[in-house]
Design a protein around this motif. Structure first.
Motif, PDB file in Angstrom:
ATOM      1  N   PRO A  34       0.808  -1.229   0.000  1.00 35.70           N
ATOM      2  CA  PRO A  34       0.000   0.000   0.000  1.00 35.70           C
ATOM      3  C   PRO A  34       0.841   1.279   0.000  1.00 35.70           C
ATOM      4  N   ALA A  35       1.991   1.258   0.639  1.00 37.34           N
ATOM      5  CA  ALA A  35       2.867   2.442   0.626  1.00 37.34           C
ATOM      6  C   ALA A  35       3.375   2.714  -0.781  1.00 37.34           C
ATOM      7  N   ASP A  36       3.669   1.662  -1.533  1.00 41.81           N
ATOM      8  CA  ASP A  36       4.115   1.837  -2.918  1.00 41.81           C
ATOM      9  C   ASP A  36       2.994   2.398  -3.781  1.00 41.81           C
ATOM     10  N   ILE A  37       1.771   1.935  -3.541  1.00 39.86           N
ATOM     11  CA  ILE A  37       0.623   2.457  -4.285  1.00 39.86           C
ATOM     12  C   ILE A  37       0.451   3.938  -3.987  1.00 39.86           C
ATOM     13  N   THR A  38       0.500   4.294  -2.721  1.00 43.36           N
ATOM     14  CA  THR A  38       0.354   5.694  -2.325  1.00 43.36           C
ATOM     15  C   THR A  38       1.422   6.556  -2.977  1.00 43.36           C
ATOM     16  N   GLU A  39       2.657   6.074  -2.972  1.00 42.10           N
ATOM     17  CA  GLU A  39       3.748   6.837  -3.579  1.00 42.10           C
ATOM     18  C   GLU A  39       3.555   6.973  -5.091  1.00 42.10           C
ATOM     19  N   PHE A  40       3.083   5.911  -5.742  1.00 43.93           N
ATOM     20  CA  PHE A  40       2.830   5.977  -7.185  1.00 43.93           C
ATOM     21  C   PHE A  40       1.764   7.031  -7.477  1.00 43.93           C
ATOM     22  N   VAL A  41       0.692   7.002  -6.713  1.00 46.81           N
ATOM     23  CA  VAL A  41      -0.376   7.978  -6.913  1.00 46.81           C
ATOM     24  C   VAL A  41       0.158   9.393  -6.705  1.00 46.81           C
ATOM     25  N   ARG A  42       0.920   9.618  -5.648  1.00 52.82           N
ATOM     26  CA  ARG A  42       1.503  10.950  -5.378  1.00 52.82           C
ATOM     27  C   ARG A  42       2.447  11.407  -6.492  1.00 52.82           C
ATOM     28  N   GLY A  43       3.122  10.466  -7.112  1.00 53.31           N
ATOM     29  CA  GLY A  43       4.095  10.826  -8.132  1.00 53.31           C
ATOM     30  C   GLY A  43       3.552  10.881  -9.543  1.00 53.31           C
ATOM     31  N   ASN A  44       2.373  10.304  -9.773  1.00 56.46           N
ATOM     32  CA  ASN A  44       1.902  10.166 -11.155  1.00 56.46           C
ATOM     33  C   ASN A  44       0.443  10.549 -11.400  1.00 56.46           C
ATOM     34  N   LEU A  45      -0.342  10.638 -10.359  1.00 54.92           N
ATOM     35  CA  LEU A  45      -1.782  10.821 -10.563  1.00 54.92           C
ATOM     36  C   LEU A  45      -2.335  12.031  -9.803  1.00 54.92           C
ATOM     37  N   THR A  46      -1.554  13.065  -9.728  1.00 44.42           N
ATOM     38  CA  THR A  46      -1.967  14.268  -9.017  1.00 44.42           C
ATOM     39  C   THR A  46      -2.801  15.175  -9.926  1.00 44.42           C
ATOM     40  N   ALA A  47      -3.450  16.141  -9.306  1.00 44.92           N
ATOM     41  CA  ALA A  47      -4.194  17.131 -10.083  1.00 44.92           C
ATOM     42  C   ALA A  47      -3.268  17.869 -11.046  1.00 44.92           C
ATOM     43  N   ALA A  48      -2.059  18.168 -10.605  1.00 49.96           N
ATOM     44  CA  ALA A  48      -1.113  18.868 -11.483  1.00 49.96           C
ATOM     45  C   ALA A  48      -0.746  18.019 -12.696  1.00 49.96           C
ATOM     46  N   HIS A  49      -0.494  16.730 -12.479  1.00 50.97           N
ATOM     47  CA  HIS A  49      -0.178  15.848 -13.614  1.00 50.97           C
ATOM     48  C   HIS A  49      -1.357  15.773 -14.579  1.00 50.97           C
ATOM     49  N   LEU A  50      -2.539  15.582 -14.032  1.00 56.26           N
ATOM     50  CA  LEU A  50      -3.708  15.453 -14.891  1.00 56.26           C
ATOM     51  C   LEU A  50      -4.019  16.771 -15.602  1.00 56.26           C
ATOM     52  N   ALA A  51      -3.839  17.883 -14.924  1.00 58.17           N
ATOM     53  CA  ALA A  51      -4.053  19.183 -15.567  1.00 58.17           C
ATOM     54  C   ALA A  51      -3.080  19.379 -16.735  1.00 58.17           C
ATOM     55  N   ALA A  52      -1.854  18.911 -16.574  1.00 59.66           N
ATOM     56  CA  ALA A  52      -0.881  19.017 -17.667  1.00 59.66           C
ATOM     57  C   ALA A  52      -1.330  18.200 -18.876  1.00 59.66           C
ATOM     58  N   HIS A  53      -1.880  17.034 -18.637  1.00 57.80           N
ATOM     59  CA  HIS A  53      -2.393  16.226 -19.755  1.00 57.80           C
ATOM     60  C   HIS A  53      -3.592  16.893 -20.410  1.00 57.80           C
ATOM     61  N   VAL A  54      -4.477  17.448 -19.594  1.00 51.90           N
ATOM     62  CA  VAL A  54      -5.644  18.153 -20.143  1.00 51.90           C
ATOM     63  C   VAL A  54      -5.189  19.303 -21.041  1.00 51.90           C
ATOM     64  N   ALA A  55      -4.145  20.011 -20.644  1.00 52.59           N
ATOM     65  CA  ALA A  55      -3.644  21.156 -21.403  1.00 52.59           C
ATOM     66  C   ALA A  55      -2.852  20.760 -22.644  1.00 52.59           C
ATOM     67  N   ASP A  56      -2.429  19.512 -22.725  1.00 52.31           N
ATOM     68  CA  ASP A  56      -1.597  19.022 -23.823  1.00 52.31           C
ATOM     69  C   ASP A  56      -2.489  18.578 -24.986  1.00 52.31           C
ATOM     70  N   ALA A  57      -2.416  19.292 -26.086  1.00 56.63           N
ATOM     71  CA  ALA A  57      -3.274  18.999 -27.242  1.00 56.63           C
ATOM     72  C   ALA A  57      -3.011  17.621 -27.845  1.00 56.63           C
ATOM     73  N   SER A  58      -1.863  17.019 -27.540  1.00 55.37           N
ATOM     74  CA  SER A  58      -1.583  15.688 -28.077  1.00 55.37           C
ATOM     75  C   SER A  58      -2.253  14.580 -27.254  1.00 55.37           C
ATOM     76  N   CYS A  59      -2.845  14.937 -26.122  1.00 52.68           N
ATOM     77  CA  CYS A  59      -3.507  13.961 -25.246  1.00 52.68           C
ATOM     78  C   CYS A  59      -5.022  14.080 -25.363  1.00 52.68           C
ATOM     79  N   ASP A  60      -5.683  12.957 -25.197  1.00 56.07           N
ATOM     80  CA  ASP A  60      -7.132  12.960 -25.049  1.00 56.07           C
ATOM     81  C   ASP A  60      -7.423  12.539 -23.620  1.00 56.07           C
ATOM     82  N   VAL A  61      -8.039  13.422 -22.855  1.00 57.26           N
ATOM     83  CA  VAL A  61      -8.489  13.108 -21.504  1.00 57.26           C
ATOM     84  C   VAL A  61     -10.010  13.181 -21.562  1.00 57.26           C
TER      85      VAL A  61
END
Length: 175
Positions: A34-61
């Motif tokens: 569970p600690a590894d899952i939490t760390e993965f989420v903190r490092g890869n699935l944050t609002a900032a990460h997702l906002a960057a994908h939303v702003a990237d025209a090459s991505c479909d979110v």
């Protein structure tokens, strides 16, 4: 429920991150720390990460929304331009379904089929020959879902969560 699929907007990032934090552990094989899952989420699935994908025209979110619950996505997908691993046979012009997660309350409902249809339509609109994704080899529920939507095993890859390497199947769907 009145469902619709739409492209995510910057204001959706926090709600998508909350959904990602809830759903990512469900895709991990039993015994994942569970600690590894939490760390993965903190490092890869944050609002900032997702906002960057939303702003990237090459991505479909894409997200599925219910008009009765505005601001609360029921499911989302992130599709990116990423080459498949060399251990898989995927048509040259393809896109990766990097994320495809649904709230546990809507598993087995039309929500996920609606989202998958939108993912495939987005690939067609971008003119790609196929979409591909990785799914843990022990996640049989997800494998059944993807097979139902025309995905086939075309190789393997690894995914690191914490210090542990997980074995994934690479699945592809020709469009």
């Amino acid at each position: 429920m009145t469902l619709h699929v739409r492209a995510a907007v910057p204001d959706d990032a926090a709600a998508l991150a909350a959904l990602a934090a809830l759903t990512f552990p469900l895709a991990c094989p039993p015994g994942t720390d569970p600690a590894d899952i939490t760390e993965f989420v903190r490092g890869n699935l944050t609002a900032a990460h997702l906002a960057a994908h939303v702003a990237d025209a090459s991505c479909d979110v894409l997200l599925v929304a219910d008009d009765a619950r505005p601001g609360t996505p029921l499911a989302y997908a992130l599709v990116v331009d990423e080459a498949p691993p060399s251990t898989a046979v995927v048509p040259a012009l393809s896109r990766m379904v990097s994320k495809f997660y649904a709230h546990p309350d809507v598993h087995g409902t039309p929500v996920t089929a609606l989202l998958m249809g939108a993912v495939l339509d987005a690939g067609r609109a971008r003119g790609v020959a196929a979409v591909w994704l990785g799914v843990n080899q022990r996640n049989e529920r997800a494998q059944r879902f993807y097979a139902k939507h025309g995905f086939e095993v075309v190789g393997t890859k690894h995914m690191r969560v914490g210090d542990r390497i997980h074995d994934d199947f690479v699945l592809a769907r020709v469009l």
